[in-house]
Design a protein around this motif. Structure first.
Motif, PDB file in Angstrom:
ATOM      1  N   TYR A 213       9.343  29.040   6.672  1.00  0.00           N
ATOM      2  CA  TYR A 213       8.779  30.029   5.548  1.00  0.00           C
ATOM      3  C   TYR A 213       7.458  29.909   5.113  1.00  0.00           C
ATOM      4  O   TYR A 213       6.859  30.383   4.399  1.00  0.00           O
ATOM      5  N   VAL A 214       6.888  28.575   5.706  1.00  0.00           N
ATOM      6  CA  VAL A 214       5.520  28.368   5.246  1.00  0.00           C
ATOM      7  C   VAL A 214       4.651  29.406   5.767  1.00  0.00           C
ATOM      8  O   VAL A 214       4.689  29.560   7.003  1.00  0.00           O
ATOM      9  N   PRO A 215       3.676  30.057   5.096  1.00  0.00           N
ATOM     10  CA  PRO A 215       2.708  31.185   5.623  1.00  0.00           C
ATOM     11  C   PRO A 215       1.852  30.642   6.675  1.00  0.00           C
ATOM     12  O   PRO A 215       1.218  29.393   6.535  1.00  0.00           O
ATOM     13  N   PRO A 216       1.635  31.533   7.741  1.00  0.00           N
ATOM     14  CA  PRO A 216       0.742  31.083   8.702  1.00  0.00           C
ATOM     15  C   PRO A 216      -0.841  31.088   7.915  1.00  0.00           C
ATOM     16  O   PRO A 216      -0.960  32.056   7.524  1.00  0.00           O
ATOM     17  N   MET A 217      -1.637  30.024   8.219  1.00  0.00           N
ATOM     18  CA  MET A 217      -2.743  29.859   7.673  1.00  0.00           C
ATOM     19  C   MET A 217      -3.363  28.540   7.748  1.00  0.00           C
ATOM     20  O   MET A 217      -2.698  27.829   8.431  1.00  0.00           O
ATOM     21  N   LEU A 218      -4.687  28.579   7.445  1.00  0.00           N
ATOM     22  CA  LEU A 218      -5.456  27.163   7.716  1.00  0.00           C
ATOM     23  C   LEU A 218      -5.299  26.266   6.317  1.00  0.00           C
ATOM     24  O   LEU A 218      -5.420  27.042   5.440  1.00  0.00           O
ATOM     25  N   TYR A 219      -4.732  25.040   6.485  1.00  0.00           N
ATOM     26  CA  TYR A 219      -4.594  24.330   5.343  1.00  0.00           C
ATOM     27  C   TYR A 219      -5.190  23.000   5.473  1.00  0.00           C
ATOM     28  O   TYR A 219      -5.644  22.522   6.725  1.00  0.00           O
ATOM     29  N   THR A 220      -5.544  22.277   4.321  1.00  0.00           N
ATOM     30  CA  THR A 220      -6.351  21.128   4.469  1.00  0.00           C
ATOM     31  C   THR A 220      -5.398  20.080   3.390  1.00  0.00           C
ATOM     32  O   THR A 220      -4.967  20.605   2.455  1.00  0.00           O
ATOM     33  N   ALA A 221      -5.380  18.922   3.896  1.00  0.00           N
ATOM     34  CA  ALA A 221      -4.754  18.042   3.172  1.00  0.00           C
ATOM     35  C   ALA A 221      -5.521  16.818   2.821  1.00  0.00           C
ATOM     36  O   ALA A 221      -6.452  16.593   3.555  1.00  0.00           O
ATOM     37  N   TYR A 222      -5.487  16.324   1.714  1.00  0.00           N
ATOM     38  CA  TYR A 222      -6.327  15.206   1.067  1.00  0.00           C
ATOM     39  C   TYR A 222      -5.411  14.263   0.737  1.00  0.00           C
ATOM     40  O   TYR A 222      -4.325  14.471   0.160  1.00  0.00           O
ATOM     41  N   CYS A 223      -5.663  12.973   1.441  1.00  0.00           N
ATOM     42  CA  CYS A 223      -5.101  11.653   1.274  1.00  0.00           C
ATOM     43  C   CYS A 223      -5.662  10.452   0.594  1.00  0.00           C
ATOM     44  O   CYS A 223      -6.983  10.454   1.108  1.00  0.00           O
ATOM     45  N   SER A 224      -5.126   9.596   0.131  1.00  0.00           N
ATOM     46  CA  SER A 224      -5.787   8.323  -0.124  1.00  0.00           C
ATOM     47  C   SER A 224      -4.625   7.452  -0.146  1.00  0.00           C
ATOM     48  O   SER A 224      -3.505   7.492  -0.107  1.00  0.00           O
ATOM     49  N   MET A 225      -4.871   6.218   0.398  1.00  0.00           N
ATOM     50  CA  MET A 225      -4.067   5.084   0.353  1.00  0.00           C
ATOM     51  C   MET A 225      -4.531   4.024  -0.777  1.00  0.00           C
ATOM     52  O   MET A 225      -5.562   3.937  -0.739  1.00  0.00           O
ATOM     53  N   VAL A 226      -3.454   3.877  -1.533  1.00  0.00           N
ATOM     54  CA  VAL A 226      -3.779   2.969  -2.892  1.00  0.00           C
ATOM     55  C   VAL A 226      -3.262   1.643  -2.772  1.00  0.00           C
ATOM     56  O   VAL A 226      -1.937   1.298  -1.876  1.00  0.00           O
ATOM     57  N   ASP A 227      -3.734   0.504  -3.527  1.00  0.00           N
ATOM     58  CA  ASP A 227      -3.013  -0.899  -3.460  1.00  0.00           C
ATOM     59  C   ASP A 227      -2.151  -0.884  -4.513  1.00  0.00           C
ATOM     60  O   ASP A 227      -1.632   0.172  -5.358  1.00  0.00           O
ATOM     61  N   ASP A 228      -1.481  -2.035  -4.751  1.00  0.00           N
ATOM     62  CA  ASP A 228      -0.783  -2.411  -5.786  1.00  0.00           C
ATOM     63  C   ASP A 228      -0.902  -1.767  -7.210  1.00  0.00           C
ATOM     64  O   ASP A 228      -0.252  -1.663  -7.998  1.00  0.00           O
ATOM     65  N   GLU A 229      -2.311  -1.796  -7.366  1.00  0.00           N
ATOM     66  CA  GLU A 229      -2.947  -1.576  -8.961  1.00  0.00           C
ATOM     67  C   GLU A 229      -3.096   0.023  -9.045  1.00  0.00           C
ATOM     68  O   GLU A 229      -3.547   0.326  -9.832  1.00  0.00           O
ATOM     69  N   GLY A 230      -2.838   0.795  -7.940  1.00  0.00           N
ATOM     70  CA  GLY A 230      -3.545   2.218  -7.857  1.00  0.00           C
ATOM     71  C   GLY A 230      -4.855   2.086  -7.677  1.00  0.00           C
ATOM     72  O   GLY A 230      -5.357   3.566  -7.502  1.00  0.00           O
ATOM     73  N   GLU A 231      -5.460   1.348  -7.152  1.00  0.00           N
ATOM     74  CA  GLU A 231      -6.955   1.232  -6.771  1.00  0.00           C
ATOM     75  C   GLU A 231      -7.057   1.708  -5.301  1.00  0.00           C
ATOM     76  O   GLU A 231      -6.064   1.444  -4.353  1.00  0.00           O
ATOM     77  N   ASN A 232      -7.808   2.969  -4.819  1.00  0.00           N
ATOM     78  CA  ASN A 232      -8.265   3.513  -3.647  1.00  0.00           C
ATOM     79  C   ASN A 232      -8.476   2.254  -2.763  1.00  0.00           C
ATOM     80  O   ASN A 232      -9.372   1.679  -3.109  1.00  0.00           O
TER      81      ASN A 232
ATOM     82  N   PRO B 294       0.933  -1.244  -0.070  1.00  0.00           N
ATOM     83  CA  PRO B 294      -0.039   0.027   0.045  1.00  0.00           C
ATOM     84  C   PRO B 294       0.847   1.203  -0.032  1.00  0.00           C
ATOM     85  O   PRO B 294       2.025   1.312   0.614  1.00  0.00           O
ATOM     86  N   MET B 295       0.268   2.182  -0.514  1.00  0.00           N
ATOM     87  CA  MET B 295       1.147   3.557  -0.703  1.00  0.00           C
ATOM     88  C   MET B 295       0.180   4.603  -0.467  1.00  0.00           C
ATOM     89  O   MET B 295      -1.042   4.683  -0.680  1.00  0.00           O
ATOM     90  N   LEU B 296       0.653   5.575   0.237  1.00  0.00           N
ATOM     91  CA  LEU B 296      -0.289   6.765   0.693  1.00  0.00           C
ATOM     92  C   LEU B 296       0.030   7.995  -0.221  1.00  0.00           C
ATOM     93  O   LEU B 296       1.344   8.284  -0.611  1.00  0.00           O
ATOM     94  N   LYS B 297      -0.721   8.748  -0.742  1.00  0.00           N
ATOM     95  CA  LYS B 297      -0.631   9.960  -1.516  1.00  0.00           C
ATOM     96  C   LYS B 297      -1.486  10.921  -1.031  1.00  0.00           C
ATOM     97  O   LYS B 297      -2.832  10.811  -0.448  1.00  0.00           O
ATOM     98  N   CYS B 298      -0.836  12.012  -0.954  1.00  0.00           N
ATOM     99  CA  CYS B 298      -1.262  13.383  -0.346  1.00  0.00           C
ATOM    100  C   CYS B 298      -1.095  14.436  -0.979  1.00  0.00           C
ATOM    101  O   CYS B 298      -0.131  14.620  -1.954  1.00  0.00           O
ATOM    102  N   SER B 299      -2.078  15.563  -1.155  1.00  0.00           N
ATOM    103  CA  SER B 299      -1.848  16.903  -1.563  1.00  0.00           C
ATOM    104  C   SER B 299      -2.617  17.840  -0.801  1.00  0.00           C
ATOM    105  O   SER B 299      -3.236  17.575  -0.036  1.00  0.00           O
ATOM    106  N   SER B 300      -2.554  19.144  -1.337  1.00  0.00           N
ATOM    107  CA  SER B 300      -2.879  20.114  -0.296  1.00  0.00           C
ATOM    108  C   SER B 300      -3.404  21.215  -1.806  1.00  0.00           C
ATOM    109  O   SER B 300      -2.843  21.153  -2.811  1.00  0.00           O
ATOM    110  N   VAL B 301      -3.946  22.133  -1.177  1.00  0.00           N
ATOM    111  CA  VAL B 301      -4.121  23.384  -2.262  1.00  0.00           C
ATOM    112  C   VAL B 301      -3.731  24.717  -1.650  1.00  0.00           C
ATOM    113  O   VAL B 301      -3.942  24.912  -0.409  1.00  0.00           O
ATOM    114  N   TYR B 302      -3.087  25.310  -2.225  1.00  0.00           N
ATOM    115  CA  TYR B 302      -2.255  26.610  -1.602  1.00  0.00           C
ATOM    116  C   TYR B 302      -2.548  27.718  -2.843  1.00  0.00           C
ATOM    117  O   TYR B 302      -1.939  27.375  -3.831  1.00  0.00           O
TER     118      TYR B 302
END
Length: 159
Positions: free
Chosen positions: A129-148, A81-89
């Protein structure tokens, strides 16, 4: 599941979450992270712990080391399994650095099998240097085939 930017440089994700020296940090149990019910739900999250946080949004201080740990189980066998995360800035989608998966298990080994309980952990420190503010992170853990396996999000206020 809720988390925070690079916390979730890590949040999932639920967990999920992924790698370090967790014994020396005090983590709070977080119960108000969000799981995306439209995503596959092949992971059980038993508990999510984040340093100095018991409720989202967590307060994340720049320059301080944080650890995210998740106790999880799988509802189907998974080899790697692999975890993938992203955010919007500032309106831009930003992929967060790699984390999660088998190398970050602190309890258990891969392949992950139904009926076992695993702990995954990761550690991070936000630069000043990361600006102070509210952040939201979105993550998914996927299997060997990339399925969530599971998806979620969480927030943190950087100070």
């Amino acid at each position: 599941m809720k988390s925070v930017i690079p916390i979730l440089s890590c949040l999932l994700a639920v967990a999920i979450i992924l790698s370090c020296n967790v014994g020396e940090l005090e983590a709070g149990v977080v119960t108000n992270y969000e799981i995306d019910t439209n995503c596959a739900q092949d992971i059980i999250v038993y508990e999510l712990r984040i340093t100095d946080c018991t409720e989202m949004p967590c307060t994340i201080r720049r320059g301080k080391r944080y650890t995210i740990e998740g106790d999880i189980g799988v509802l189907r066998n998974v080899t790697n399994p692999m975890l993938k995360c992203s955010s919007v800035y500032l309106g831009r989608h930003i992929d967060l650095p790699g984390h999660g998966g088998c190398p970050n298990l602190t309890n258990g080994t891969c392949p992950m099998v139904v009926g076992e309980r695993y702990t995954t952990a990761t550690s991070f420190k936000l630069p000043y240097y990361v600006p102070p503010m509210l952040y939201t992170a979105y993550c998914s853990m996927v299997d060997d085939e990339g399925e969530n396996l599971i998806c979620g999000w969480g927030s943190g206020r950087v100070t």
